[in-house]
Design a protein around this motif. Structure first.
Motif, PDB file in Angstrom:
ATOM      1  N   SER A  47       6.640  10.332   4.265  1.00  0.00           N
ATOM      2  CA  SER A  47       5.303  10.341   4.179  1.00  0.00           C
ATOM      3  C   SER A  47       4.517   9.545   3.042  1.00  0.00           C
ATOM      4  O   SER A  47       5.014   9.232   1.959  1.00  0.00           O
ATOM      5  CB  SER A  47       4.720  11.709   4.313  1.00  0.00           C
ATOM      6  N   ARG A  48       3.166   9.247   3.456  1.00  0.00           N
ATOM      7  CA  ARG A  48       2.426   8.554   2.372  1.00  0.00           C
ATOM      8  C   ARG A  48       2.274   9.284   1.255  1.00  0.00           C
ATOM      9  O   ARG A  48       2.185   9.245  -0.011  1.00  0.00           O
ATOM     10  CB  ARG A  48       1.030   8.087   2.938  1.00  0.00           C
ATOM     11  N   THR A  67       0.808  -1.328   0.067  1.00  0.00           N
ATOM     12  CA  THR A  67      -0.111  -0.039  -0.005  1.00  0.00           C
ATOM     13  C   THR A  67       0.913   1.215  -0.012  1.00  0.00           C
ATOM     14  O   THR A  67       1.936   1.058   0.295  1.00  0.00           O
ATOM     15  CB  THR A  67      -0.942  -0.178   1.239  1.00  0.00           C
ATOM     16  N   ASP A  68       0.308   2.259  -0.306  1.00  0.00           N
ATOM     17  CA  ASP A  68       1.345   3.696  -0.244  1.00  0.00           C
ATOM     18  C   ASP A  68       1.772   3.883   0.915  1.00  0.00           C
ATOM     19  O   ASP A  68       2.894   4.123   1.329  1.00  0.00           O
ATOM     20  CB  ASP A  68       0.454   4.890  -0.690  1.00  0.00           C
ATOM     21  N   ARG A  69       0.951   3.563   2.177  1.00  0.00           N
ATOM     22  CA  ARG A  69       1.422   3.901   3.533  1.00  0.00           C
ATOM     23  C   ARG A  69       2.752   3.022   3.748  1.00  0.00           C
ATOM     24  O   ARG A  69       3.664   3.291   4.386  1.00  0.00           O
ATOM     25  CB  ARG A  69       0.503   3.570   4.306  1.00  0.00           C
ATOM     26  N   THR A 125       6.681   3.669   4.485  1.00  0.00           N
ATOM     27  CA  THR A 125       7.334   3.367   5.463  1.00  0.00           C
ATOM     28  C   THR A 125       8.878   2.785   5.109  1.00  0.00           C
ATOM     29  O   THR A 125       9.920   3.168   5.752  1.00  0.00           O
ATOM     30  CB  THR A 125       6.633   2.319   6.488  1.00  0.00           C
TER      31      THR A 125
END
Length: 173
Positions: free
Chosen positions: A140-141, A129-131, A135
Motif C-alpha cells: 500500500s501507499r 510517487t509514493d503510490r 505499486t
C-alpha cells in the motif's frame, strides 16, 4: 488501459522502453539487462488487456520481479551505489556532495539492507510517487511511505556520524 492492437502496444513500448531500461541497468548485472527488459515487455504483451492506465509502475514491478528471479540471493543494490560513484552521480546531485561525502554515502549505502536500498532507489533515482513506488513493491501507499521514512532515517544515521553534512543530501529532491 486495455490494449487491443499491436500499434497500441508499440506506443506503450516506445513510451516506456527507456525508463524500464534505465530502471533495470541500475539494478541488474549488465549481461542480464536485455533479457530482463525483454521479459518485462513480453509479460506486458501477454497481459496487455490488463495493463493499468499508467503502465510505468506496473512495468517497473514486473522488471523487479524478473530481476529477483534472475539474481536470487545477490545483493544487486550495492552495484547501484558503485555505479553512482563511478559516474559522478546523477546531474541533480552534481556539486552537492563533495568527494569525501560521496565515499561516506557509498559506505553508508552498502551497509543498508537490500530492502532499504530498493525503497530509496525508487524514490531518488526513479523519481516515483509514493503510490507508484508502492505499486512496484506490491504494497500500500501508506506502507511504502512508512518504509521510505524509516529507510531515510537509517541512511541518515549511517551517513551522519562520518560526514560533515547533517543529513543525506541525496534524499532531498
Amino acid at each position: 488501459m486495455a490494449i487491443d492492437t499491436e500499434d497500441e502496444f508499440t506506443d506503450v513500448y516506445r513510451a516506456h522502453y527507456e525508463d524500464v531500461l534505465r530502471f533495470v541497468r541500475r539494478r541488474a548485472h549488465p549481461m542480464n539487462v536485455d533479457d530482463i527488459v525483454g521479459e518485462t515487455f513480453l509479460a506486458a504483451w501477454r497481459r496487455r488487456s490488463e495493463l493499468p492506465e499508467d503502465p510505468r509502475p506496473w512495468l517497473f514491478g514486473t522488471a523487479r520481479k524478473a530481476m529477483l528471479n534472475a539474481h536470487r540471493g545477490q545483493r544487486r543494490q550495492t552495484a547501484v551505489a558503485v555505479r553512482v560513484m563511478e559516474n559522478g552521480g546523477d546531474d541533480s546531485y552534481d556539486g552537492m556532495i563533495e568527494a569525501e561525502d560521496r565515499m561516506d554515502l557509498v559506505a553508508a549505502w552498502r551497509r543498508l539492507s537490500a530492502a532499504d536500498q530498493e525503497v530509496l532507489a525508487l524514490h531518488v533515482w526513479e523519481g516515483l510517487t509514493d503510490r507508484a513506488a508502492a505499486t512496484v513493491l506490491g504494497c500500500s501507499r501508506a506502507a511504502y511511505t512508512m518504509r521510505l521514512s524509516r529507510s531515510k532515517r537509517r541512511l541518515a544515521k549511517l551517513f551522519g556520524p562520518t560526514s560533515q553534512t547533517t543529513s543525506a543530501p541525496a534524499l532531498t529532491r
